[in-house]
Write an enzyme that holds these catalytic residues in place. Structure first.
Site, PDB file in Angstrom:
ATOM      1  N   THR A 233       0.897  -1.135   0.097  1.00  0.00           N
ATOM      2  CA  THR A 233      -0.135  -0.074  -0.075  1.00  0.00           C
ATOM      3  C   THR A 233       0.800   1.176   0.115  1.00  0.00           C
ATOM      4  OG1 THR A 233      -0.078  -0.185   2.501  1.00  0.00           O
ATOM      5  CG2 THR A 233      -1.934  -1.156   1.077  1.00  0.00           C
TER       6      THR A 233
ATOM      7  N   SER B 119      31.953  -6.356   6.048  1.00  0.00           N
ATOM      8  CA  SER B 119      30.528  -7.098   6.777  1.00  0.00           C
ATOM      9  C   SER B 119      31.054  -8.569   7.411  1.00  0.00           C
ATOM     10  CB  SER B 119      29.669  -7.188   5.859  1.00  0.00           C
ATOM     11  OG  SER B 119      28.465  -7.899   6.200  1.00  0.00           O
TER      12      SER B 119
ATOM     13  N   GLY C  31      17.935 -11.336   3.273  1.00  0.00           N
ATOM     14  CA  GLY C  31      17.193 -11.540   2.183  1.00  0.00           C
ATOM     15  C   GLY C  31      15.656 -11.954   2.660  1.00  0.00           C
ATOM     16  N   SER C  32      15.249 -11.729   3.888  1.00  0.00           N
ATOM     17  CA  SER C  32      14.319 -12.403   4.533  1.00  0.00           C
ATOM     18  C   SER C  32      12.999 -11.312   4.439  1.00  0.00           C
ATOM     19  CB  SER C  32      14.564 -12.422   6.083  1.00  0.00           C
ATOM     20  OG  SER C  32      14.713 -11.066   6.568  1.00  0.00           O
TER      21      SER C  32
ATOM     22  N   SER D  74      16.959  -5.766   5.948  1.00  0.00           N
ATOM     23  CA  SER D  74      18.304  -5.550   6.104  1.00  0.00           C
ATOM     24  C   SER D  74      18.898  -4.321   5.158  1.00  0.00           C
ATOM     25  CB  SER D  74      19.041  -6.802   6.006  1.00  0.00           C
ATOM     26  OG  SER D  74      18.686  -7.469   4.811  1.00  0.00           O
ATOM     27  N   SER D  75      18.430  -4.177   4.051  1.00  0.00           N
ATOM     28  CA  SER D  75      19.064  -2.995   3.286  1.00  0.00           C
ATOM     29  C   SER D  75      18.363  -1.441   3.744  1.00  0.00           C
ATOM     30  CB  SER D  75      18.283  -3.244   1.829  1.00  0.00           C
ATOM     31  OG  SER D  75      16.958  -3.133   1.602  1.00  0.00           O
TER      32      SER D  75
ATOM     33  N   GLU E 196      18.019   4.368  -2.366  1.00  0.00           N
ATOM     34  CA  GLU E 196      17.408   2.891  -2.857  1.00  0.00           C
ATOM     35  C   GLU E 196      16.935   3.235  -4.336  1.00  0.00           C
ATOM     36  OE1 GLU E 196      15.845  -1.211  -1.484  1.00  0.00           O
ATOM     37  OE2 GLU E 196      16.380   0.300  -0.069  1.00  0.00           O
TER      38      GLU E 196
ATOM     39  N   ASP F 270       9.943   1.093   4.647  1.00  0.00           N
ATOM     40  CA  ASP F 270      10.817   0.498   5.344  1.00  0.00           C
ATOM     41  C   ASP F 270      11.810   1.351   6.186  1.00  0.00           C
ATOM     42  OD1 ASP F 270       9.893  -1.587   4.013  1.00  0.00           O
ATOM     43  OD2 ASP F 270      11.549  -2.020   2.785  1.00  0.00           O
TER      44      ASP F 270
END
Length: 387
Positions: free
Chosen positions: A35, A67, A124-125, A129-130, A162, A174
Protein backbone atom coordinates in the site's frame (compact mmCIF):
# COMPACT_ATOMS: atom_id res chain seq x y z
CA UNK A 1 27.26 -7.27 20.73
CA UNK A 2 29.02 -3.91 21.06
CA UNK A 3 32.25 -5.52 22.27
CA UNK A 4 32.03 -8.22 19.56
CA UNK A 5 31.88 -5.70 16.71
CA UNK A 6 34.58 -3.48 18.25
CA UNK A 7 36.90 -6.47 18.60
CA UNK A 8 36.33 -7.49 14.98
CA UNK A 9 36.87 -3.89 13.83
CA UNK A 10 40.23 -3.87 15.58
CA UNK A 11 41.20 -7.17 13.90
CA UNK A 12 40.17 -5.97 10.44
CA UNK A 13 41.31 -2.32 10.56
CA UNK A 14 44.26 -2.48 12.97
CA UNK A 15 43.00 -0.55 16.00
CA UNK A 16 39.83 0.97 17.44
CA UNK A 17 40.96 4.57 17.89
CA UNK A 18 38.19 7.08 17.16
CA UNK A 19 35.58 4.37 16.60
CA UNK A 20 31.89 4.75 17.52
CA UNK A 21 29.26 2.01 17.54
CA UNK A 22 25.77 2.41 16.08
CA UNK A 23 22.58 0.37 15.76
CA UNK A 24 19.56 0.54 13.45
CA UNK A 25 16.70 -1.95 13.76
CA UNK A 26 15.02 -4.17 11.22
CA UNK A 27 11.29 -3.81 10.79
CA UNK A 28 8.23 -5.94 10.32
CA UNK A 29 4.98 -4.70 8.84
CA UNK A 30 2.01 -5.97 10.84
CA UNK A 31 -0.52 -5.11 8.11
CA UNK A 32 -0.74 -2.85 5.05
CA UNK A 33 1.33 -4.57 2.36
CA UNK A 34 2.04 -3.03 -1.05
CA UNK A 35 0.00 0.00 0.00
CA UNK A 36 2.95 2.32 0.62
CA UNK A 37 3.49 3.24 -3.04
CA UNK A 38 -0.28 3.37 -3.63
CA UNK A 39 -0.91 6.28 -1.28
CA UNK A 40 -2.30 4.08 1.47
CA UNK A 41 -1.59 3.34 5.12
CA UNK A 42 0.93 0.94 6.61
CA UNK A 43 1.40 -0.34 10.17
CA UNK A 44 5.02 -1.42 10.72
CA UNK A 45 7.15 -1.58 13.85
CA UNK A 46 10.88 -1.58 14.46
CA UNK A 47 12.40 -4.73 15.95
CA UNK A 48 15.10 -5.34 18.54
CA UNK A 49 17.15 -7.19 15.88
CA UNK A 50 18.97 -5.12 13.29
CA UNK A 51 22.31 -3.82 12.05
CA UNK A 52 25.29 -2.97 14.27
CA UNK A 53 27.97 -0.72 12.81
CA UNK A 54 31.42 0.46 13.89
CA UNK A 55 32.77 3.49 12.08
CA UNK A 56 35.53 6.05 12.16
CA UNK A 57 36.68 8.91 9.97
CA UNK A 58 39.80 8.64 7.80
CA UNK A 59 42.16 11.42 6.75
CA UNK A 60 41.83 10.63 3.03
CA UNK A 61 38.82 10.09 0.72
CA UNK A 62 39.03 6.31 0.85
CA UNK A 63 36.06 4.18 1.95
CA UNK A 64 36.73 0.75 3.42
CA UNK A 65 33.79 -1.53 4.20
CA UNK A 66 33.69 -4.89 5.95
CA UNK A 67 30.68 -7.05 6.80
CA UNK A 68 30.72 -9.81 9.41
CA UNK A 69 27.82 -11.34 7.46
CA UNK A 70 29.93 -11.64 4.30
CA UNK A 71 33.39 -12.24 5.75
CA UNK A 72 34.49 -14.17 2.64
CA UNK A 73 34.29 -10.88 0.68
CA UNK A 74 36.95 -9.27 2.90
CA UNK A 75 37.42 -5.49 2.92
CA UNK A 76 35.70 -3.79 -0.02
CA UNK A 77 37.31 -0.49 -0.95
CA UNK A 78 35.77 2.49 -2.68
CA UNK A 79 36.33 6.21 -2.99
CA UNK A 80 34.24 9.20 -1.92
CA UNK A 81 35.20 10.97 -5.16
CA UNK A 82 33.75 8.14 -7.25
CA UNK A 83 30.40 7.10 -5.79
CA UNK A 84 28.55 5.00 -8.33
CA UNK A 85 26.64 1.71 -8.15
CA UNK A 86 28.80 -1.23 -9.23
CA UNK A 87 27.80 -4.87 -9.39
CA UNK A 88 31.12 -5.98 -7.89
CA UNK A 89 30.58 -3.58 -4.95
CA UNK A 90 27.79 -5.91 -3.73
CA UNK A 91 26.22 -4.92 -0.40
CA UNK A 92 28.39 -1.77 -0.13
CA UNK A 93 26.17 -0.14 -2.77
CA UNK A 94 23.70 0.53 0.08
CA UNK A 95 25.99 2.64 2.31
CA UNK A 96 27.60 4.21 -0.76
CA UNK A 97 24.13 5.14 -2.04
CA UNK A 98 23.36 6.93 1.23
CA UNK A 99 26.64 8.88 1.05
CA UNK A 100 25.79 9.86 -2.53
CA UNK A 101 22.24 10.86 -1.46
CA UNK A 102 23.60 13.07 1.36
CA UNK A 103 25.73 14.82 -1.26
CA UNK A 104 22.71 15.27 -3.53
CA UNK A 105 20.91 16.95 -0.60
CA UNK A 106 23.79 19.40 -0.19
CA UNK A 107 25.56 17.60 2.68
CA UNK A 108 29.06 17.09 1.35
CA UNK A 109 31.00 14.37 3.16
CA UNK A 110 34.49 15.76 3.77
CA UNK A 111 36.47 12.58 4.34
CA UNK A 112 36.50 8.83 3.90
CA UNK A 113 35.62 6.23 6.52
CA UNK A 114 36.28 2.72 7.77
CA UNK A 115 32.95 0.98 8.40
CA UNK A 116 32.26 -2.51 9.75
CA UNK A 117 28.74 -3.92 9.82
CA UNK A 118 27.17 -6.91 11.51
CA UNK A 119 23.49 -7.68 11.18
CA UNK A 120 21.36 -10.19 13.06
CA UNK A 121 18.46 -9.74 10.61
CA UNK A 122 18.25 -12.86 8.43
CA UNK A 123 19.58 -11.77 5.04
CA UNK A 124 17.11 -11.59 2.16
CA UNK A 125 14.29 -12.27 4.64
CA UNK A 126 12.16 -9.24 3.92
CA UNK A 127 12.78 -7.70 7.35
CA UNK A 128 14.55 -4.84 5.62
CA UNK A 129 18.22 -5.51 6.13
CA UNK A 130 18.96 -3.09 3.25
CA UNK A 131 16.89 -0.24 4.75
CA UNK A 132 18.49 -0.93 8.14
CA UNK A 133 21.94 -0.54 6.54
CA UNK A 134 20.79 2.71 4.89
CA UNK A 135 19.47 4.20 8.14
CA UNK A 136 22.53 3.16 10.18
CA UNK A 137 24.77 4.75 7.51
CA UNK A 138 22.76 7.98 7.75
CA UNK A 139 23.11 7.93 11.55
CA UNK A 140 26.90 7.48 11.19
CA UNK A 141 27.21 10.45 8.81
CA UNK A 142 25.02 12.66 11.03
CA UNK A 143 27.05 11.82 14.16
CA UNK A 144 30.54 12.26 12.69
CA UNK A 145 29.95 15.26 10.43
CA UNK A 146 27.31 17.15 12.43
CA UNK A 147 24.73 17.24 9.64
CA UNK A 148 21.42 18.71 10.80
CA UNK A 149 19.05 15.96 9.71
CA UNK A 150 16.13 14.47 11.63
CA UNK A 151 15.31 10.76 11.83
CA UNK A 152 12.54 11.40 9.31
CA UNK A 153 15.16 12.94 6.98
CA UNK A 154 17.25 9.77 7.40
CA UNK A 155 14.26 7.77 6.17
CA UNK A 156 13.71 9.98 3.13
CA UNK A 157 17.43 10.01 2.26
CA UNK A 158 17.53 6.20 2.55
CA UNK A 159 14.55 5.80 0.25
CA UNK A 160 15.99 8.31 -2.24
CA UNK A 161 19.28 6.40 -2.32
CA UNK A 162 17.53 3.06 -2.87
CA UNK A 163 15.37 4.51 -5.67
CA UNK A 164 17.97 6.59 -7.48
CA UNK A 165 21.30 4.89 -6.70
CA UNK A 166 20.30 1.24 -6.39
CA UNK A 167 17.36 1.33 -8.80
CA UNK A 168 14.78 -0.29 -6.51
CA UNK A 169 11.49 1.56 -6.78
CA UNK A 170 10.61 1.06 -3.08
CA UNK A 171 8.09 3.07 -1.09
CA UNK A 172 8.90 4.90 2.13
CA UNK A 173 7.68 2.35 4.68
CA UNK A 174 10.86 0.37 5.40
CA UNK A 175 13.16 3.31 6.03
CA UNK A 176 10.46 5.22 7.93
CA UNK A 177 9.64 2.32 10.27
CA UNK A 178 13.34 1.85 11.05
CA UNK A 179 14.27 5.52 11.48
CA UNK A 180 11.14 6.38 13.49
CA UNK A 181 10.85 3.20 15.58
CA UNK A 182 9.52 3.44 19.15
CA UNK A 183 9.67 0.68 21.73
CA UNK A 184 6.41 -1.27 22.17
CA UNK A 185 4.66 0.84 19.52
CA UNK A 186 3.84 0.36 15.85
CA UNK A 187 3.68 3.31 13.47
CA UNK A 188 0.37 4.08 11.79
CA UNK A 189 1.70 5.91 8.74
CA UNK A 190 -0.24 7.58 5.95
CA UNK A 191 2.21 7.21 3.08
CA UNK A 192 0.37 9.87 1.04
CA UNK A 193 1.52 12.73 3.30
CA UNK A 194 3.82 11.05 5.90
CA UNK A 195 1.49 11.93 8.76
CA UNK A 196 1.79 9.29 11.46
CA UNK A 197 0.75 8.30 14.95
CA UNK A 198 2.21 5.73 17.32
CA UNK A 199 -0.12 2.96 18.48
CA UNK A 200 0.82 0.81 21.49
CA UNK A 201 1.23 -2.87 20.59
CA UNK A 202 -0.43 -4.56 23.57
CA UNK A 203 -0.61 -8.26 22.80
CA UNK A 204 -1.56 -9.44 26.31
CA UNK A 205 -0.27 -12.98 26.60
CA UNK A 206 0.87 -13.25 22.98
CA UNK A 207 4.01 -12.46 21.01
CA UNK A 208 5.06 -11.65 17.44
CA UNK A 209 6.73 -14.63 15.78
CA UNK A 210 8.54 -14.22 12.48
CA UNK A 211 9.00 -17.26 10.27
CA UNK A 212 11.74 -16.89 7.67
CA UNK A 213 11.10 -19.05 4.59
CA UNK A 214 14.83 -19.11 3.69
CA UNK A 215 13.84 -18.67 0.07
CA UNK A 216 16.12 -15.89 -1.08
CA UNK A 217 14.81 -13.10 -3.22
CA UNK A 218 16.27 -9.90 -4.62
CA UNK A 219 13.95 -6.91 -4.48
CA UNK A 220 15.33 -5.26 -7.59
CA UNK A 221 14.82 -8.30 -9.78
CA UNK A 222 11.56 -9.46 -8.19
CA UNK A 223 8.20 -8.60 -9.68
CA UNK A 224 8.01 -5.60 -7.39
CA UNK A 225 8.44 -3.00 -10.14
CA UNK A 226 5.94 -4.90 -12.31
CA UNK A 227 3.25 -4.78 -9.60
CA UNK A 228 3.95 -1.12 -9.06
CA UNK A 229 3.49 -0.32 -12.72
CA UNK A 230 0.25 -2.36 -12.91
CA UNK A 231 -1.14 -0.24 -10.07
CA UNK A 232 0.01 3.00 -11.72
CA UNK A 233 -1.75 2.02 -14.97
CA UNK A 234 -4.93 1.06 -13.08
CA UNK A 235 -4.81 4.41 -11.27
CA UNK A 236 -4.52 6.36 -14.53
CA UNK A 237 -7.51 4.43 -15.93
CA UNK A 238 -9.57 5.20 -12.81
CA UNK A 239 -8.57 8.86 -12.92
CA UNK A 240 -10.54 9.20 -16.18
CA UNK A 241 -13.76 8.62 -14.21
CA UNK A 242 -13.04 9.65 -10.62
CA UNK A 243 -11.00 12.51 -9.13
CA UNK A 244 -8.26 10.78 -7.08
CA UNK A 245 -4.51 11.15 -6.71
CA UNK A 246 -3.89 7.62 -5.42
CA UNK A 247 -5.63 4.27 -5.01
CA UNK A 248 -5.45 4.82 -1.25
CA UNK A 249 -8.14 7.51 -1.52
CA UNK A 250 -10.82 5.00 -2.57
CA UNK A 251 -13.14 3.14 -0.22
CA UNK A 252 -14.12 -0.40 -1.13
CA UNK A 253 -17.56 0.84 -2.23
CA UNK A 254 -16.19 3.54 -4.54
CA UNK A 255 -13.70 1.09 -6.01
CA UNK A 256 -16.50 -1.34 -6.86
CA UNK A 257 -18.47 1.54 -8.38
CA UNK A 258 -15.67 2.64 -10.73
CA UNK A 259 -13.56 -0.49 -11.31
CA UNK A 260 -15.03 -1.09 -14.79
CA UNK A 261 -12.79 1.79 -15.95
CA UNK A 262 -9.79 -0.56 -15.55
CA UNK A 263 -9.45 -2.35 -18.87
CA UNK A 264 -7.60 -5.48 -17.79
CA UNK A 265 -8.71 -8.17 -15.31
CA UNK A 266 -5.22 -8.55 -13.80
CA UNK A 267 -4.98 -4.81 -13.13
CA UNK A 268 -8.44 -4.89 -11.53
CA UNK A 269 -7.14 -7.50 -9.05
CA UNK A 270 -3.99 -5.50 -8.31
CA UNK A 271 -5.92 -2.29 -7.68
CA UNK A 272 -8.52 -4.14 -5.60
CA UNK A 273 -5.77 -5.40 -3.30
CA UNK A 274 -4.34 -1.88 -2.87
CA UNK A 275 -7.76 -0.42 -1.99
CA UNK A 276 -9.01 -3.24 0.23
CA UNK A 277 -5.66 -3.66 2.03
CA UNK A 278 -5.64 0.02 2.90
CA UNK A 279 -9.13 -0.28 4.41
CA UNK A 280 -8.07 -3.42 6.32
CA UNK A 281 -5.16 -1.46 7.79
CA UNK A 282 -7.48 1.30 9.03
CA UNK A 283 -9.76 -1.33 10.61
CA UNK A 284 -6.81 -3.22 12.14
CA UNK A 285 -5.37 -0.17 13.90
CA UNK A 286 -8.82 0.67 15.28
CA UNK A 287 -9.15 -2.95 16.48
CA UNK A 288 -5.78 -2.79 18.28
CA UNK A 289 -6.72 0.51 19.92
CA UNK A 290 -9.99 -1.10 21.08
CA UNK A 291 -8.04 -4.08 22.49
CA UNK A 292 -9.76 -6.39 19.96
CA UNK A 293 -6.75 -8.56 19.14
CA UNK A 294 -8.94 -11.29 17.61
CA UNK A 295 -10.30 -8.91 14.96
CA UNK A 296 -6.73 -7.72 14.31
CA UNK A 297 -5.78 -11.36 13.66
CA UNK A 298 -8.71 -11.92 11.29
CA UNK A 299 -7.65 -8.86 9.27
CA UNK A 300 -4.07 -10.20 9.08
CA UNK A 301 -5.45 -13.48 7.68
CA UNK A 302 -7.59 -11.63 5.12
CA UNK A 303 -4.53 -9.59 4.12
CA UNK A 304 -2.63 -12.77 3.27
CA UNK A 305 -5.52 -14.15 1.18
CA UNK A 306 -5.60 -10.91 -0.82
CA UNK A 307 -1.81 -10.93 -1.32
CA UNK A 308 -2.10 -14.54 -2.51
CA UNK A 309 -5.13 -14.26 -4.78
CA UNK A 310 -5.34 -10.63 -5.96
CA UNK A 311 -1.75 -9.40 -5.77
CA UNK A 312 -0.15 -12.79 -6.42
CA UNK A 313 3.09 -12.19 -4.53
CA UNK A 314 3.13 -15.08 -2.05
CA UNK A 315 4.36 -18.35 -3.61
CA UNK A 316 4.46 -21.90 -2.20
CA UNK A 317 6.87 -21.13 0.64
CA UNK A 318 4.95 -18.25 2.21
CA UNK A 319 1.58 -19.91 1.59
CA UNK A 320 2.77 -23.07 3.34
CA UNK A 321 4.00 -21.13 6.39
CA UNK A 322 0.73 -19.20 6.68
CA UNK A 323 -1.65 -22.08 5.96
CA UNK A 324 0.14 -24.28 8.49
CA UNK A 325 0.08 -21.43 11.03
CA UNK A 326 -3.69 -21.13 10.65
CA UNK A 327 -4.03 -24.79 11.73
CA UNK A 328 -2.28 -24.23 15.09
CA UNK A 329 -4.49 -23.55 18.08
CA UNK A 330 -3.40 -20.31 19.75
CA UNK A 331 -2.47 -18.50 16.53
CA UNK A 332 -4.39 -15.20 16.49
CA UNK A 333 -3.38 -14.22 12.95
CA UNK A 334 -0.71 -14.91 10.34
CA UNK A 335 0.30 -13.39 7.01
CA UNK A 336 3.22 -12.86 4.69
CA UNK A 337 5.09 -9.62 5.31
CA UNK A 338 7.37 -7.64 3.02
CA UNK A 339 7.49 -7.61 -0.76
CA UNK A 340 6.73 -11.33 -1.12
CA UNK A 341 8.15 -14.12 -3.32
CA UNK A 342 10.07 -15.48 -0.35
CA UNK A 343 11.04 -13.68 2.80
CA UNK A 344 8.96 -13.94 5.96
CA UNK A 345 5.61 -14.35 7.58
CA UNK A 346 4.49 -12.55 10.71
CA UNK A 347 2.18 -14.27 13.20
CA UNK A 348 0.68 -13.28 16.52
CA UNK A 349 0.82 -16.37 18.73
CA UNK A 350 -0.37 -16.93 22.30
CA UNK A 351 2.55 -17.49 24.67
CA UNK A 352 1.54 -21.04 25.56
CA UNK A 353 1.32 -21.99 21.86
CA UNK A 354 4.70 -20.64 20.69
CA UNK A 355 6.70 -23.87 21.07
CA UNK A 356 3.94 -25.91 19.46
CA UNK A 357 3.65 -23.37 16.64
CA UNK A 358 7.38 -23.50 15.85
CA UNK A 359 7.43 -27.30 15.98
CA UNK A 360 4.26 -27.94 13.97
CA UNK A 361 4.75 -25.28 11.29
CA UNK A 362 8.47 -26.09 11.04
CA UNK A 363 7.89 -29.80 10.45
CA UNK A 364 5.11 -29.27 7.90
CA UNK A 365 7.22 -26.69 6.03
CA UNK A 366 10.29 -28.90 5.83
CA UNK A 367 8.28 -31.88 4.63
CA UNK A 368 6.49 -29.87 1.93
CA UNK A 369 9.23 -27.46 0.79
CA UNK A 370 12.30 -29.64 1.37
CA UNK A 371 14.35 -27.33 3.59
CA UNK A 372 13.88 -25.72 6.99
CA UNK A 373 12.35 -22.38 7.97
CA UNK A 374 13.80 -20.30 10.82
CA UNK A 375 11.67 -18.80 13.59
CA UNK A 376 12.25 -15.64 15.61
CA UNK A 377 10.21 -14.52 18.61
CA UNK A 378 10.70 -10.75 18.40
CA UNK A 379 10.04 -7.62 20.40
CA UNK A 380 9.16 -4.14 19.23
CA UNK A 381 12.13 -1.81 19.64
CA UNK A 382 13.42 1.73 19.17
CA UNK A 383 14.91 3.48 16.14
CA UNK A 384 18.60 4.17 15.39
CA UNK A 385 21.05 4.86 18.21
CA UNK A 386 24.67 5.57 19.02
CA UNK A 387 25.60 2.81 21.48
Amino acid sequence: MKETVLKRFEEVFGDRNGVKVFFAPGRVNLIGEHTDYNGGHVFPCALTIGTYACARVREDKKLRFYSMNFEHLGVIESDLEDLKPEKEAGWTNYPKGVMWAFGERGFQIPSGMDILLSGNIPNGSGLSSSASVEVVTGAILREFFGFEVSNQDLALIGQFSENKFNGVNCGIMDQFAIAMGKKDHAIFLDTADLSYTYAPVKLKGAKIVIACSNKKRGLGDSKYNERRSECETALSELQKVVDIKSLGELTQERFEQYKSAIKDTTRVKRAKHAVYENQRTLQAVAALQADDIDLFGQLMNASHVSLRDDYEVTGAELDTLVEEAWKVEGVIGSRMTGAGFGGCTVSIVKDEAIDRFIDQVGRAYKSRIGYAADFYVVEVGDGPAVL
